[in-house]
Structure formats: structure tokens, C-alpha cells
Design a protein around this motif. Structure first.
Motif, PDB file in Angstrom:
ATOM      1  N   THR A  22       0.839  -1.189   0.000  1.00 22.70           N
ATOM      2  CA  THR A  22       0.000   0.000   0.000  1.00 22.70           C
ATOM      3  C   THR A  22       0.877   1.242   0.000  1.00 22.70           C
ATOM      4  O   THR A  22       1.918   1.266   0.644  1.00 22.70           O
ATOM      5  N   GLN A  24       2.163   5.091   0.812  1.00 21.06           N
ATOM      6  CA  GLN A  24       2.068   5.976   1.973  1.00 21.06           C
ATOM      7  C   GLN A  24       1.115   7.135   1.702  1.00 21.06           C
ATOM      8  O   GLN A  24       0.520   7.690   2.608  1.00 21.06           O
ATOM      9  N   SER A  25       0.948   7.482   0.444  1.00 16.81           N
ATOM     10  CA  SER A  25      -0.007   8.525   0.090  1.00 16.81           C
ATOM     11  C   SER A  25      -0.403   8.334  -1.366  1.00 16.81           C
ATOM     12  O   SER A  25       0.305   7.679  -2.130  1.00 16.81           O
ATOM     13  N   ALA A  26      -1.556   8.883  -1.726  1.00 14.43           N
ATOM     14  CA  ALA A  26      -2.009   8.768  -3.111  1.00 14.43           C
ATOM     15  C   ALA A  26      -1.073   9.552  -4.030  1.00 14.43           C
ATOM     16  O   ALA A  26      -0.459  10.539  -3.626  1.00 14.43           O
ATOM     17  N   ASP A  45      -4.418  14.186   7.643  1.00 18.75           N
ATOM     18  CA  ASP A  45      -4.016  13.085   8.505  1.00 18.75           C
ATOM     19  C   ASP A  45      -4.744  13.265   9.841  1.00 18.75           C
ATOM     20  O   ASP A  45      -4.748  14.356  10.414  1.00 18.75           O
ATOM     21  N   HIS A 179      -9.816   5.920   4.438  1.00 18.76           N
ATOM     22  CA  HIS A 179      -8.495   5.579   3.903  1.00 18.76           C
ATOM     23  C   HIS A 179      -8.484   5.866   2.397  1.00 18.76           C
ATOM     24  O   HIS A 179      -8.330   4.957   1.581  1.00 18.76           O
ATOM     25  N   CYS A 182      -6.065   4.320  -0.246  1.00 13.38           N
ATOM     26  CA  CYS A 182      -5.357   3.344   0.599  1.00 13.38           C
ATOM     27  C   CYS A 182      -4.374   4.014   1.561  1.00 13.38           C
ATOM     28  O   CYS A 182      -3.482   3.356   2.096  1.00 13.38           O
ATOM     29  N   SER A 183      -4.508   5.310   1.772  1.00 18.72           N
ATOM     30  CA  SER A 183      -3.591   6.047   2.643  1.00 18.72           C
ATOM     31  C   SER A 183      -3.877   5.751   4.114  1.00 18.72           C
ATOM     32  O   SER A 183      -4.959   5.288   4.470  1.00 18.72           O
ATOM     33  N   LEU A 186      -7.334   9.159   7.499  1.00 18.29           N
ATOM     34  CA  LEU A 186      -7.571  10.554   7.144  1.00 18.29           C
ATOM     35  C   LEU A 186      -8.916  11.011   7.693  1.00 18.29           C
ATOM     36  O   LEU A 186      -9.794  10.191   7.966  1.00 18.29           O
TER      37      LEU A 186
END
Length: 286
Positions: A22, A24-26, A45, A179, A182-183, A186
Motif C-alpha cells: 500500500t 504511503q499517500s495517493a 491526517d 483511507h 489506501c492512505s 484521514l
């Protein structure tokens, strides 16, 4: 990867023939599909940018990851009892299943349940709170929900769970904890509630509400909280798009209200309804 043993073991060889990763960020170049300002995202976050008093709302929120036949996907959801997790029906299979009646029969099949992992701690902290799907207790396509019985993976504290409300949102603004992409966890906070009587995605019955919290793929199944911190709806759809022009028909996100979901759970799985605090009504007969 974590390996727990029950006693002494000899030589053991482990081989992983596949894995899911996954981000860590989009990706910064991603085009967000349900944000109020196109190309921008109004979320933070949960533990770095959100209001401090909102952080406890995220404790029951989980990151759902699953796979089937080489496809993988992520969604969001929330614990609604110490062992029950609520997410979307459409999170129970790859996109290829949806819209195909034959394939949709496999949504949330035992195999997909067995391949699903729920992480309540995908939020940047050092605590591990992971769960496996043990059973699909109830599911409904029209209301787009699935209620999963989960079991902890390894030792963990009892799972925190959200406070449900059948009354609908209290006056005020909404928060969605999710999420997106997939982050890690949030929050889209202080968003406008635009309607409490929106038609369902399949049936015309007004079982949904609409809101202006920014979301993204991966936000499906996210809990929608009202100003009193109560889980009032389950996010499941972004903006409506005209299939002919690919232009937005609205700028509202959609969530299924908790009241019709609980009513359906009480029909499909009365024991689970009782576990959630909503047992079947007692009918007095003469």
C-alpha cells in the motif's frame, strides 16, 4: 510479516509467492473523483492537522484490504461491536464482479472473507491492531453494506467500537474518517450535510444522505459521524457522472443511513442485531 508459534519449532522455511503493498499517500498526479474542488483534496491526517477532539472518532475505523485471483483493493469501515466490522457490500469483490449478476454472487464469498485483513492501526502509530475476517454475518446489495465477524491476529486489546445512531445526524456538520487512496487514516472534517432523504443507488427508497466531505476510492465503507460523534451513515458513492459525457451531474457524496442498515441486519441476523444493541421487537400475542 509476523509469525507466532505455540511452542518450540524446528527448521521452518517460509516462502511468499505474492504480496500486497500500500502507498504511503495517493499519487500527486491522481485525479480525485469526488472532491469539491477538482484536483484538490480537503482532508487531513487524523493525527496531524485534524482537530484534537476529533481523533478518538478514528479509533474504531479500519483499513480493509482484500484480494481475489490476482486483483487487490482497499476500502474503509468501522468496528460496531468488539467483534463486528461494518463496511460496504461492494468492497467484497474486485470491480470486475460489479454489474455482472453471475459474478456478484461471489461478493463476500467465504474465500474473499478469508483473504481480507482489517487494520485499525493504519494510522502511523506503533500499535498493531489487525483482524481477519472470520464470517460474513449479513450483507445487502441494495443498502450496500456487509457486516463481518472478525478475529484478532495475534494478541491485542479489545477493539474500540463506534456509537451508532438511528435518529439521523444531529444538527451541525459531518466528519468522514477514511483511507482515501489506501492512505493511512484521514479525516474530512466539518463538511456540510446536504440531504437526509436521497434515493438509494439501486432502489428509489430514500435510504441515503448526501454530504460534501471529500472522498476517494478507498473511502468506500467509511463511517460518517455527526456533530455528537455518532455514526449516522456509511459512505459508499462519490459524485454522479453522466456516462455519455463523463461530466458530473452533481457534486455530492452519498452515504447509506445507519437506520435502514440496522433494520436489515435485524431481519437477516437477529443475534447480531442484539449484539449491536438492537434486538428484535417482542410481539405480545393474546
Amino acid at each position: 510479516m509476523e509469525l507466532d508459534t505455540q511452542g518450540p519449532v524446528g527448521e521452518v522455511a517460509l516462502e511468499a509467492d505474492s504480496y500486497l503493498a500500500t502507498p504511503q499517500s495517493a499519487a500527486s498526479t491522481h485525479v480525485y473523483y469526488s472532491t469539491q474542488t477538482e484536483g484538490q483534496r480537503n482532508w487531513f491526517d487524523l493525527y496531524n492537522g485534524a482537530a484534537t477532539e476529533k481523533r478518538p472518532l478514528g479509533d474504531p475505523v479500519g483499513f480493509l484490504m482484500s484480494s481475489y485471483a490476482g486483483s487487490s483493493w482497499c476500502c474503509s469501515g468501522a468496528m460496531v461491536s468488539p467483534s463486528l466490522f461494518l463496511t460496504n457490500w461492494h468492497c467484497g469483490g474486485p470491480d470486475a464482479f460489479l454489474g455482472n449478476a453471475a459474478l456478484e454472487a461471489g461478493v463476500w464469498s467465504p474465500d474473499i472473507c478469508a483473504d481480507s485483513v482489517i487494520d485499525l492501526s493504519w494510522d502511523g502509530d506503533g500499535t498493531s491492531r489487525e483482524y481477519a475476517c472470520a464470517q460474513v454475518v449479513a450483507k445487502d446489495k441494495a443498502l450496500d453494506f456487509a457486516l463481518l465477524r472478525v478475529r484478532p491476529i495475534g494478541p491485542t486489546e479489545p477493539a474500540p467500537y463506534a456509537r451508532l445512531s438511528l435518529d439521523g445526524p444531529a444538527a451541525g456538520l459531518l466528519d468522514v474518517i477514511h483511507h482515501a487512496g489506501c492512505s493511512p487514516k484521514l479525516i474530512s472534517q466539518n463538511c456540510a450535510l446536504t440531504s437526509t432523504s436521497h434515493p438509494g443507488w439501486i432502489q428509489p427508497t430514500t435510504t441515503e444522505l448526501t454530504h460534501r466531505c471529500d472522498t476517494e476510492q478507498g473511502s468506500s465503507g467509511a463511517p460518517v459521524f455527526d456533530s455528537q460523534g455518532r455514526l449516522v451513515a456509511l459512505h459508499h458513492l462519490g459524485f454522479a457522472v453522466d456516462p455519455r459525457t463523463c461530466k458530473y451531474q452533481d457534486r455530492e457524496n452519498k452515504a447509506v443511513r445507519i437506520a435502514p442498515i440496522i433494520e436489515r441486519i435485524r431481519e437477516l441476523a437477529p443475534d447480531a442485531g442484539g449484539e449491536l444493541g438492537f434486538p428484535p421487537a417482542v410481539v405480545n400475542t393474546p
